[in-house]
Design an enzyme around this catalytic site. Structure first.
Site, PDB file in Angstrom:
ATOM      1  N   GLU A  92       0.815  -1.214   0.000  1.00 29.66           N
ATOM      2  CA  GLU A  92       0.000   0.000   0.000  1.00 29.66           C
ATOM      3  C   GLU A  92       0.856   1.276   0.000  1.00 29.66           C
ATOM      4  OE1 GLU A  92      -4.050  -1.645   2.159  1.00 29.66           O
ATOM      5  OE2 GLU A  92      -2.346  -1.173   3.420  1.00 29.66           O
ATOM      6  N   GLU A 138      -8.094  -0.297   9.560  1.00 35.52           N
ATOM      7  CA  GLU A 138      -7.297   0.787  10.176  1.00 35.52           C
ATOM      8  C   GLU A 138      -7.947   2.166  10.134  1.00 35.52           C
ATOM      9  OE1 GLU A 138      -5.917  -1.033   7.542  1.00 35.52           O
ATOM     10  OE2 GLU A 138      -4.996  -2.531   8.847  1.00 35.52           O
ATOM     11  N   ASP A 173     -12.165  -6.513  -2.845  1.00 38.38           N
ATOM     12  CA  ASP A 173     -13.058  -7.680  -2.717  1.00 38.38           C
ATOM     13  C   ASP A 173     -14.428  -7.195  -2.273  1.00 38.38           C
ATOM     14  OD1 ASP A 173     -11.168  -7.584  -0.068  1.00 38.38           O
ATOM     15  OD2 ASP A 173     -13.251  -7.984   0.439  1.00 38.38           O
TER      16      ASP A 173
HETATM   17  N1  ADE Z   1      -9.255  -5.102   3.466  1.00 41.94           N
HETATM   18  C1  ADE Z   1      -9.507  -5.520   2.208  1.00 41.94           C
HETATM   19  N2  ADE Z   1     -10.597  -6.297   2.174  1.00 41.94           N
HETATM   20  C2  ADE Z   1     -11.060  -6.389   3.439  1.00 41.94           C
HETATM   21  C3  ADE Z   1     -12.137  -7.062   4.033  1.00 41.94           C
HETATM   22  N3  ADE Z   1     -12.956  -7.818   3.319  1.00 41.94           N
HETATM   23  N4  ADE Z   1     -12.303  -6.935   5.386  1.00 41.94           N
HETATM   24  C4  ADE Z   1     -11.447  -6.187   6.106  1.00 41.94           C
HETATM   25  N5  ADE Z   1     -10.406  -5.542   5.593  1.00 41.94           N
HETATM   26  C5  ADE Z   1     -10.206  -5.628   4.264  1.00 41.94           C
END
Ligand code: ADE
Length: 232
Positions: A13, A177, A200
């Protein structure tokens, strides 16, 4: 904003941003490496804080105390909480909250932090508006949304949990975060924004999609941030 702290939880990142900056020095605190230098003409401190809310909160405190930053940007990836927000799209925080703060046993609503002035930390309007405008310019192939970022020490990969986060908190994306960055920035009276690219859908497919899309998503977010620092 003279000096901006840029925080990512994971190396991927912040890697792209670190490559683009002219580094002056690296200072280590709390096991985190703070890269101080100039990015596109702007004084920045770029740091990988590690995963989760505690790491993120500690990191902001160090940025405030040691580096005296004027603003904090949290960049990275997140799971989408809404059907219209697709993998690769960007969410810019309107505000953020801690979805795993749960004092219902004492009569508080979910997410409410007792004895705090607020539990929904508003992002800085100048940073939010600039981020949306820059995103439309540099990532014109993807959609940008402004909405609530909900954070907790959990990877969300279950449709029922996702639905609860959307229904309870009106969340746009879930990650681990942002609200801690927001909380610490609020306590230190530092403007902040969270910028997250979707890796996702935070449901049963997340464990498959996340590894496939995290790199491209992180690159979208970083590209936005490197262009945003010029404007603020
Ligand atoms: N960061 C990226 N995808 C996530 C998810 N599904 N839950 C928590 N943090 C994430």
């Amino acid at each position: 904003m003279n000096k901006i702290g840029i925080i990512g939880a994971m190396e991927l990142e912040v890697a792209q941003l670190k490559l683009k900056m002219q580094e002056k020095q690296v200072i280590e605190r709390a096991g985190m490496k703070f890269h101080e230098g100039v990015l596109n003409g702007k004084e920045v401190v770029i740091v990988q804080c590690g995963i989760g809310k505690v790491n993120a909160g500690i990191c902001v405190q160090i940025l405030a105390d040691i580096f005296q930053v004027d603003a904090v940007i949290n960049t990275g990836v997140a799971g989408s909480l809404r059907s219209e927000i697709n993998i690769g799209d960007i969410v810019v925080s309107s505000d953020s909250c801690e979805h795993d703060m749960d004092v219902r046993g004492l009569g508080y609503e979910p997410g409410i932090i007792p004895q705090m002035e607020t539990s929904f930390f508003p992002a800085d309007r100048t940073l939010v508006d600039a981020a949306k405008a820059v995103c439309a310019e540099v990532n014109s192939d993807i959609a940008v949304y402004e909405g609530r970022v909900v954070s907790g020490d959990q990877f969300i990969s279950d449709g029922a949990v996702k639905d609860r986060l959307t229904a309870t908190f009106d969340g746009y994306c879930a990650e681990m975060e942002g609200a801690a960055v927001a909380h610490a920035a609020f306590l230190n009276k530092i403007p902040y924004v969270v910028i997250r690219a979707i890796s996702d859908k935070a449901d049963g497919s997340a464990h498959m999609d996340y590894p496939e899309f995290e790199r491209a998503a992180a690159a979208h977010s970083a590209k936005l941030v490197e262009n945003l620092v010029i404007r603020v």
